[in-house]
Design a protein around this motif. Sequence first.
Motif, PDB file in Angstrom:
ATOM      1  N   ASN A 183       0.864  -1.181   0.000  1.00 32.69           N
ATOM      2  CA  ASN A 183       0.000   0.000   0.000  1.00 32.69           C
ATOM      3  C   ASN A 183       0.896   1.225   0.000  1.00 32.69           C
ATOM      4  O   ASN A 183       1.736   1.374   0.881  1.00 32.69           O
ATOM      5  CB  ASN A 183      -0.869   0.012   1.258  1.00 32.69           C
ATOM      6  CG  ASN A 183      -1.563  -1.318   1.465  1.00 32.69           C
ATOM      7  OD1 ASN A 183      -2.391  -1.702   0.660  1.00 32.69           O
ATOM      8  ND2 ASN A 183      -1.188  -2.043   2.515  1.00 32.69           N
ATOM      9  N   VAL A 184       0.708   2.091  -0.981  1.00 27.54           N
ATOM     10  CA  VAL A 184       1.519   3.302  -1.071  1.00 27.54           C
ATOM     11  C   VAL A 184       0.592   4.510  -0.934  1.00 27.54           C
ATOM     12  O   VAL A 184      -0.323   4.687  -1.742  1.00 27.54           O
ATOM     13  CB  VAL A 184       2.292   3.371  -2.404  1.00 27.54           C
ATOM     14  CG1 VAL A 184       3.186   4.615  -2.442  1.00 27.54           C
ATOM     15  CG2 VAL A 184       3.124   2.111  -2.604  1.00 27.54           C
ATOM     16  N   THR A 242       0.790  -5.593   5.562  1.00 30.73           N
ATOM     17  CA  THR A 242       0.314  -6.316   6.745  1.00 30.73           C
ATOM     18  C   THR A 242       0.091  -7.774   6.373  1.00 30.73           C
ATOM     19  O   THR A 242      -0.453  -8.066   5.313  1.00 30.73           O
ATOM     20  CB  THR A 242      -1.014  -5.723   7.257  1.00 30.73           C
ATOM     21  OG1 THR A 242      -0.828  -4.343   7.557  1.00 30.73           O
ATOM     22  CG2 THR A 242      -1.495  -6.441   8.511  1.00 30.73           C
ATOM     23  N   SER A 267       2.929  -6.124  10.803  1.00 28.45           N
ATOM     24  CA  SER A 267       2.749  -5.041   9.850  1.00 28.45           C
ATOM     25  C   SER A 267       3.986  -4.156   9.866  1.00 28.45           C
ATOM     26  O   SER A 267       4.748  -4.144  10.831  1.00 28.45           O
ATOM     27  CB  SER A 267       1.508  -4.214  10.184  1.00 28.45           C
ATOM     28  OG  SER A 267       1.723  -3.474  11.361  1.00 28.45           O
ATOM     29  N   MET A 291       8.499   5.258   5.605  1.00 32.36           N
ATOM     30  CA  MET A 291       8.279   6.611   5.096  1.00 32.36           C
ATOM     31  C   MET A 291       9.480   6.980   4.232  1.00 32.36           C
ATOM     32  O   MET A 291      10.631   6.705   4.617  1.00 32.36           O
ATOM     33  CB  MET A 291       8.187   7.612   6.252  1.00 32.36           C
ATOM     34  CG  MET A 291       6.769   7.852   6.731  1.00 32.36           C
ATOM     35  SD  MET A 291       6.064   6.459   7.666  1.00 32.36           S
ATOM     36  CE  MET A 291       7.019   6.593   9.193  1.00 32.36           C
ATOM     37  N   GLY A 292       9.208   7.583   3.081  1.00 37.79           N
ATOM     38  CA  GLY A 292      10.338   7.944   2.238  1.00 37.79           C
ATOM     39  C   GLY A 292       9.926   8.814   1.070  1.00 37.79           C
ATOM     40  O   GLY A 292       8.755   9.174   0.925  1.00 37.79           O
ATOM     41  N   VAL A 327       5.993   9.661   0.575  1.00 41.72           N
ATOM     42  CA  VAL A 327       5.028   8.557   0.569  1.00 41.72           C
ATOM     43  C   VAL A 327       5.179   7.715   1.831  1.00 41.72           C
ATOM     44  O   VAL A 327       6.205   7.753   2.518  1.00 41.72           O
ATOM     45  CB  VAL A 327       5.205   7.623  -0.660  1.00 41.72           C
ATOM     46  CG1 VAL A 327       4.999   8.384  -1.972  1.00 41.72           C
ATOM     47  CG2 VAL A 327       6.553   6.928  -0.634  1.00 41.72           C
ATOM     48  N   CYS A 328       4.144   6.968   2.103  1.00 44.92           N
ATOM     49  CA  CYS A 328       4.182   5.955   3.157  1.00 44.92           C
ATOM     50  C   CYS A 328       3.865   4.625   2.495  1.00 44.92           C
ATOM     51  O   CYS A 328       2.913   4.525   1.720  1.00 44.92           O
ATOM     52  CB  CYS A 328       3.156   6.287   4.234  1.00 44.92           C
ATOM     53  SG  CYS A 328       3.055   5.071   5.567  1.00 44.92           S
ATOM     54  N   VAL A 329       4.687   3.614   2.767  1.00 39.01           N
ATOM     55  CA  VAL A 329       4.477   2.272   2.216  1.00 39.01           C
ATOM     56  C   VAL A 329       4.104   1.352   3.380  1.00 39.01           C
ATOM     57  O   VAL A 329       4.762   1.401   4.425  1.00 39.01           O
ATOM     58  CB  VAL A 329       5.766   1.737   1.558  1.00 39.01           C
ATOM     59  CG1 VAL A 329       5.549   0.330   1.007  1.00 39.01           C
ATOM     60  CG2 VAL A 329       6.236   2.674   0.455  1.00 39.01           C
ATOM     61  N   SER A 330       3.076   0.562   3.218  1.00 43.68           N
ATOM     62  CA  SER A 330       2.750  -0.368   4.297  1.00 43.68           C
ATOM     63  C   SER A 330       2.401  -1.740   3.768  1.00 43.68           C
ATOM     64  O   SER A 330       2.001  -1.902   2.607  1.00 43.68           O
ATOM     65  CB  SER A 330       1.593   0.167   5.158  1.00 43.68           C
ATOM     66  OG  SER A 330       0.347  -0.185   4.599  1.00 43.68           O
ATOM     67  N   VAL A 335       5.483  -0.200   8.249  1.00 46.54           N
ATOM     68  CA  VAL A 335       5.363   0.999   7.422  1.00 46.54           C
ATOM     69  C   VAL A 335       6.752   1.580   7.183  1.00 46.54           C
ATOM     70  O   VAL A 335       7.636   1.494   8.030  1.00 46.54           O
ATOM     71  CB  VAL A 335       4.470   2.115   8.044  1.00 46.54           C
ATOM     72  CG1 VAL A 335       3.023   1.682   8.135  1.00 46.54           C
ATOM     73  CG2 VAL A 335       4.987   2.554   9.390  1.00 46.54           C
TER      74      VAL A 335
END
Lengths: 257, 257
Positions: free
Chosen positions: B40-41, B105, B125, B129-130, B100-103, B127
């Motif tokens: 998920n981005v 789970t 899970s 950040m980058g 962006v945040c990438v996650s 996350v």
Amino acid sequence: MVRTLEYPKTDKNKVQRYNARAAYDLETIHSTIQTSIVLNVAFAPSPDNPFPIILPMVGAMGSFAHPSASLSEPLDCYVHGYVTNRMARLARDSPQGLPVCVSATKVHGLVLSLTPYSHDVNYKSAVLMGYASIVEDQAEKLWAMELITDKVCRDRWAETRVPPKSAEMSSTGILRIRVEGGSGKVRNGVAHDEREDEEDEALRGRVWTGVVPVMEVYGEPVADEGNKVANVPEYLSRYVSRKTEEAETGAKEAMKE
Amino acid sequence: MVRTLEYPKTDKNKVQRYNARAAYDLETIHSTIQTSIVLNVAFAPSPDNPFPIILPMVGAMGSFAHPSASLSEPLDCYVHGYVTNRMARLARDSPQGLPVCVSATKVHGLVLSLTPYSHDVNYKSAVLMGYASIVEDQAEKLWAMELITDKVCRDRWAETRVPPKSAEMSSTGILRIRVEGGSGKVRNGVAHDEREDEEDEALRGRVWTGVVPVMEVYGEPVADEGNKVANVPEYLSRYVSRKTEEAETGAKEAMKE
């Protein structure tokens, strides 16, 4: 086959304007959210932090005003989970609610074609945009707790020690997300390649093409050491079988164009 | 058992300062991202839109500068997928990249206790950040395409028609996310209840408690109609078995405290 679905661009009050196509879209979008155990909830943590945050949360679609509403009707999204202090505070401090995005994705298979370029994934995904507010009304909160519990494990609520004690009620955080819009995406089917590659007999003799089904299945329930109930209850074994059947059917159906 | 993991709060250049504990954290966080088919981005689409957007994208962890780096080392996150025009334009227009945040789970089980209040989900899970930038360098892009292809299906790249043609290269979008930080969360174990409920023998005689394992398994590969390779190749059947074994082991291990 790829389909992009759009939530109708209409005021939420104008329910009578949803036509059959829109209703179908709502059902696909809502059911993708509804069949995912964990939802991804994104929000902006603060004006000086450029990164959105994504939290995994357990949640369910529903309408407190119209509890019998189906997945094809306008619904709110209720979430419960690791409501960080920050997220709860932001929701409390926003008069109209905290703007959030909720997403869920279900993968049905890996699509392996002749070239990496044409590789794909069979999946369905949905996003909802809306305003999250803390549910303060105790009747709505209790209703949402049951909604979420039974969404994760059907018929479970009534089989446990309910109602919750007042301390349990007050230390549970439930957010209602008033949905403003959303969209969904579905990728189904088999592998497709460019004509030049498909006509390359040597290549086709060398590269296996097809779909690897991916399924989220539920295993045989494992009792805790402290469990005193002799057999797995019927509602639970039925639910476990149904979820696994749904996963297998989902993977199989997704291979059709 | 719940563990919250933190990416070390250190400048990415100061690799030598990562200690054993930090390295372990990185490995847990990176492997959660790495074992998820879809990531998920999330990003902010525009200053006048209050809602973050979450896109499902296929991606992989890696280091182009140090291709042999393990998952416990500092890595970038490369993503490929439905790079909307908007996201690509935003990434192109941001000199330092799009925040962006990438996650990801992974759910391992449903934890069913005596009360809804104590119900939980076993999961891990992560996350990250980058800053996301479009990969323009052709060597890095090619390397990332192989990285992502083989992450989704190990050893697949070399078994297909490669290298990509120049038209395939130019119409493929790859984003490199320079990771600034991240965190992970792991919930393992069995059901736990409040003492008062645990000591209620009538309740315990009535409510089944335990864990329902949840596993993302891979099914027998299904060949396309056009497939000309007689048997499922060994690298593929090995990968399918391994992924299913990993899912079963993951669900089982997650039940331990």
